[in-house]
Motif scaffolding. Structure first.
Motif, PDB file in Angstrom:
ATOM      1  N   MET A   1       0.847  -1.176   0.000  1.00  0.00           N
ATOM      2  CA  MET A   1       0.000   0.000   0.000  1.00  0.00           C
ATOM      3  C   MET A   1       0.892   1.237   0.000  1.00  0.00           C
ATOM      4  N   LYS A   2       0.520   2.231  -0.786  1.00  0.00           N
ATOM      5  CA  LYS A   2       1.275   3.481  -0.880  1.00  0.00           C
ATOM      6  C   LYS A   2       1.048   4.321   0.367  1.00  0.00           C
ATOM      7  N   LEU A   3       2.111   4.956   0.854  1.00  0.00           N
ATOM      8  CA  LEU A   3       2.012   5.883   1.979  1.00  0.00           C
ATOM      9  C   LEU A   3       2.172   7.305   1.459  1.00  0.00           C
ATOM     10  N   LEU A   4       1.367   8.217   1.994  1.00  0.00           N
ATOM     11  CA  LEU A   4       1.450   9.623   1.605  1.00  0.00           C
ATOM     12  C   LEU A   4       1.878  10.469   2.789  1.00  0.00           C
ATOM     13  N   LEU A   5       2.694  11.486   2.516  1.00  0.00           N
ATOM     14  CA  LEU A   5       3.013  12.496   3.514  1.00  0.00           C
ATOM     15  C   LEU A   5       2.031  13.637   3.297  1.00  0.00           C
ATOM     16  N   LEU A   6       1.192  13.886   4.280  1.00  0.00           N
ATOM     17  CA  LEU A   6       0.123  14.882   4.168  1.00  0.00           C
ATOM     18  C   LEU A   6       0.479  16.127   4.969  1.00  0.00           C
ATOM     19  N   GLN A   7       0.197  17.301   4.397  1.00  0.00           N
ATOM     20  CA  GLN A   7       0.334  18.542   5.148  1.00  0.00           C
ATOM     21  C   GLN A   7      -1.063  18.984   5.557  1.00  0.00           C
ATOM     22  N   LEU A   8      -1.240  19.293   6.820  1.00  0.00           N
ATOM     23  CA  LEU A   8      -2.554  19.656   7.340  1.00  0.00           C
ATOM     24  C   LEU A   8      -2.900  21.097   7.001  1.00  0.00           C
ATOM     25  N   VAL A   9      -4.204  21.390   6.959  1.00  0.00           N
ATOM     26  CA  VAL A   9      -4.707  22.747   6.702  1.00  0.00           C
ATOM     27  C   VAL A   9      -5.685  23.123   7.809  1.00  0.00           C
ATOM     28  N   ASP A  10      -5.871  24.433   8.005  1.00  0.00           N
ATOM     29  CA  ASP A  10      -6.859  24.877   8.991  1.00  0.00           C
ATOM     30  C   ASP A  10      -8.211  25.086   8.312  1.00  0.00           C
ATOM     31  N   GLU A  11      -9.192  25.607   9.067  1.00  0.00           N
ATOM     32  CA  GLU A  11     -10.554  25.766   8.538  1.00  0.00           C
ATOM     33  C   GLU A  11     -10.662  26.811   7.435  1.00  0.00           C
ATOM     34  N   ASN A  12      -9.602  27.609   7.228  1.00  0.00           N
ATOM     35  CA  ASN A  12      -9.589  28.596   6.141  1.00  0.00           C
ATOM     36  C   ASN A  12      -8.819  28.101   4.923  1.00  0.00           C
ATOM     37  N   GLY A  13      -8.285  26.893   5.010  1.00  0.00           N
ATOM     38  CA  GLY A  13      -7.515  26.341   3.903  1.00  0.00           C
ATOM     39  C   GLY A  13      -6.054  26.747   3.926  1.00  0.00           C
ATOM     40  N   THR A  14      -5.597  27.356   5.010  1.00  0.00           N
ATOM     41  CA  THR A  14      -4.207  27.774   5.140  1.00  0.00           C
ATOM     42  C   THR A  14      -3.357  26.574   5.550  1.00  0.00           C
ATOM     43  N   LEU A  15      -2.231  26.397   4.845  1.00  0.00           N
ATOM     44  CA  LEU A  15      -1.341  25.285   5.167  1.00  0.00           C
ATOM     45  C   LEU A  15      -0.734  25.479   6.548  1.00  0.00           C
TER      46      LEU A  15
END
Length: 79
Positions: A1-15
């Motif tokens: 299975m492929k693993l992804l590195l995810l960057q989180l965002v806030d409720e305004n879509g800001t990284l």
């Protein structure tokens, strides 16, 4: 299975400067926004075969609206 590195965002879509690794069960790609399932729910994703996961990508997001504001649109991202 492929693993992804995810960057989180806030409720305004800001990284945010926060990252997480998740197993990708839907074939997401670079710069796509995804929905992540965590904990015991991640281990119940179809096709997981009961692997010991803590986080799994379960959907690719097309649009996000918060109240009357468009926060994210996949089709606008690639223009």
């Amino acid at each position: 299975m492929k693993l992804l590195l995810l960057q989180l965002v806030d409720e305004n879509g800001t990284l945010l400067p926060q990252y997480e690794v998740a197993a990708d069960s839907v074939g997401a790609g670079v710069d796509e926004w995804v929905l992540v399932s965590r904990g015991s729910a991640a281990r119940q994703v179809p096709g997981n075969e009961q692997r010991p996961l803590d986080a799994a990508v379960v959907a690719i997001i097309d649009t996000i609206h918060v109240e009357d504001r468009l926060i994210y649109s996949k089709k606008d991202q690639y223009r």
